[in-house]
Write a protein that holds these residues in place. Sequence first.
Motif, PDB file in Angstrom:
ATOM      1  N   UNK A 128       0.760  -1.200   0.078  1.00 45.56           N
ATOM      2  CA  UNK A 128       0.069   0.094   0.061  1.00 45.56           C
ATOM      3  C   UNK A 128       0.815   1.158  -0.189  1.00 45.56           C
ATOM      4  N   UNK A 129       1.800   1.211   0.832  1.00 47.13           N
ATOM      5  CA  UNK A 129       3.041   2.470   0.855  1.00 47.13           C
ATOM      6  C   UNK A 129       3.624   2.763  -0.445  1.00 47.13           C
ATOM      7  N   UNK A 186      10.994  -4.476  -1.084  1.00 44.69           N
ATOM      8  CA  UNK A 186       9.758  -4.205  -0.383  1.00 44.69           C
ATOM      9  C   UNK A 186       9.818  -3.711   1.002  1.00 44.69           C
ATOM     10  N   UNK A 187      11.131  -4.107   1.821  1.00 49.12           N
ATOM     11  CA  UNK A 187      11.432  -3.648   2.933  1.00 49.12           C
ATOM     12  C   UNK A 187      11.658  -2.125   3.053  1.00 49.12           C
ATOM     13  N   UNK A 188      11.827  -1.578   1.906  1.00 50.81           N
ATOM     14  CA  UNK A 188      11.988   0.117   1.815  1.00 50.81           C
ATOM     15  C   UNK A 188      10.938   0.626   2.480  1.00 50.81           C
ATOM     16  N   UNK A 189       9.679  -0.219   2.498  1.00 47.58           N
ATOM     17  CA  UNK A 189       8.440   0.539   3.018  1.00 47.58           C
ATOM     18  C   UNK A 189       8.210   0.247   4.395  1.00 47.58           C
ATOM     19  N   UNK A 190       9.034  -0.539   5.143  1.00 51.61           N
ATOM     20  CA  UNK A 190       9.297  -0.255   6.487  1.00 51.61           C
ATOM     21  C   UNK A 190      10.051   0.753   7.167  1.00 51.61           C
ATOM     22  N   UNK A 196      17.148   2.950   9.313  1.00 52.12           N
ATOM     23  CA  UNK A 196      18.402   2.071   9.824  1.00 52.12           C
ATOM     24  C   UNK A 196      19.503   2.208   8.522  1.00 52.12           C
ATOM     25  N   UNK A 197      18.855   2.001   7.407  1.00 52.19           N
ATOM     26  CA  UNK A 197      19.677   1.971   6.139  1.00 52.19           C
ATOM     27  C   UNK A 197      19.989   3.411   5.966  1.00 52.19           C
ATOM     28  N   UNK A 198      19.442   4.498   6.185  1.00 48.42           N
ATOM     29  CA  UNK A 198      19.661   5.752   5.876  1.00 48.42           C
ATOM     30  C   UNK A 198      20.729   6.340   6.812  1.00 48.42           C
ATOM     31  N   UNK A 199      20.691   5.701   8.068  1.00 48.11           N
ATOM     32  CA  UNK A 199      21.862   6.292   8.921  1.00 48.11           C
ATOM     33  C   UNK A 199      23.086   5.257   8.336  1.00 48.11           C
ATOM     34  N   UNK A 200      23.018   4.075   8.308  1.00 45.72           N
ATOM     35  CA  UNK A 200      24.228   3.410   7.824  1.00 45.72           C
ATOM     36  C   UNK A 200      24.876   4.070   6.499  1.00 45.72           C
ATOM     37  N   UNK A 201      23.945   4.441   5.588  1.00 45.54           N
ATOM     38  CA  UNK A 201      24.568   5.072   4.380  1.00 45.54           C
ATOM     39  C   UNK A 201      24.868   6.712   4.737  1.00 45.54           C
ATOM     40  N   UNK A 210      11.298   9.134  -3.171  1.00 45.97           N
ATOM     41  CA  UNK A 210      12.742   9.542  -3.442  1.00 45.97           C
ATOM     42  C   UNK A 210      13.292   8.621  -4.299  1.00 45.97           C
ATOM     43  N   UNK A 211      13.213   7.390  -3.938  1.00 44.15           N
ATOM     44  CA  UNK A 211      13.680   6.044  -4.743  1.00 44.15           C
ATOM     45  C   UNK A 211      13.138   6.183  -5.856  1.00 44.15           C
TER      46      UNK A 211
END
Length: 387
Positions: A128-129, A186-190, A196-201, A210-211
């Motif tokens: 949905x997101x 699909x985990x990008x919708x979580x 977490x990925x944003x901080x890692x990157x 944005x993706x």
Amino acid sequence: MYRFFEQLSTRIAAPFIQKERRHSKVWECQCGQSIFFRNSQCLACQAALGYWPHRGMLSSLSAGPELGTWSLDAEEQAGLFRRCANLDTPAACNWLIPMNDSGDLCVACALNRTIPDLSVPENAGYWCKVETAKRRLVAQLLDLGLWVIPKTQDEVTGLAFDFVGVDISGVAPTTGHADGLITLDIKEADDAHREKVRLQMREPYRTLLGHFRHEVGHYYWDRLIADSKWLEDFRNLFGDEQASYADALQRHYDQGAPLDWQEHAVSAYATMHPWEDWAETWAHYLHMMDAVDTALGFGMSAKQMDLDYQPFPLETLYDPEHKSGPAFLAFVNAWIELAGMLNELSRSMGQPDFYPFVLPPAVIAKLHFIHLVIQDAGGRADEVLNV
């Protein structure tokens, strides 16, 4: 549709007297209630709502003469429509299909090649997101007059989406673009995973929309720049895309961005390779265009504020003598003022900056280049699509 920028320019010049609501992202139900892009039902009168993508219009609906047919209350002469088959799925699509069109899926849903495995409980909410963000992307592309053709119609030049999770061996997919196919983990919708990925990157910003805007930039590079009249100027502005992408990627992750990257790129990642510079700048162009359009639709403008921002001069542009120059500069300067105002609003709520980026003159030139490419392509796409 490709006259979108001309209409936006008029609204920037006189935002408080502009009455046209076509691009405002807020419409009016037949009962007078305000309705919004993602709504499928009016909360006041319970009327069914539908979005007509090729006119950029959300309207309340009246039942047609046959079961499953609908007419627009806002434009009764538009003819009859059917609702997208994904209305009653987790995708919750509120888009309409003209009666004379074939297929049960709207122009946005028809782009899907793979949807998430709905036997996984959390995937319904994720889908949905994802679809909500993708519909906003597709609506904007159509509004700009860009050609949106599914791969099922044209395998070579068409566009498609795979929304997938980990495979049977436990390997997560890589979000990216290849030959018109955009893959999204699909985990990008979580929200928690994405943060977490944003901080890692070490990214200042990471969203589903944005993706999509970034990856579709790669798609339109293939369609609009490769083997076109724009290629030489692209290389002068962004660099030579023939440089090894694999080597550039390794160098970026080993060494990071150059220390002076903020002088010539919109983000650190944009420095990795000319293709990424294009895709990042393209995404920001779409961010800016949609945000200014939406803000003006709500009567928001920093035009009357006493903000100490030095406006960019014509010489900043890719083509200072182009007839679009003054209007484009007005748009960019309106965005700078609006972003400053919205950043302060975000800070007043203890939130991160609404737009955590700085646009140097070199990026303004790249944005103008992208603007001219889109305007040029928009005219042709408008003729092809008969919008």
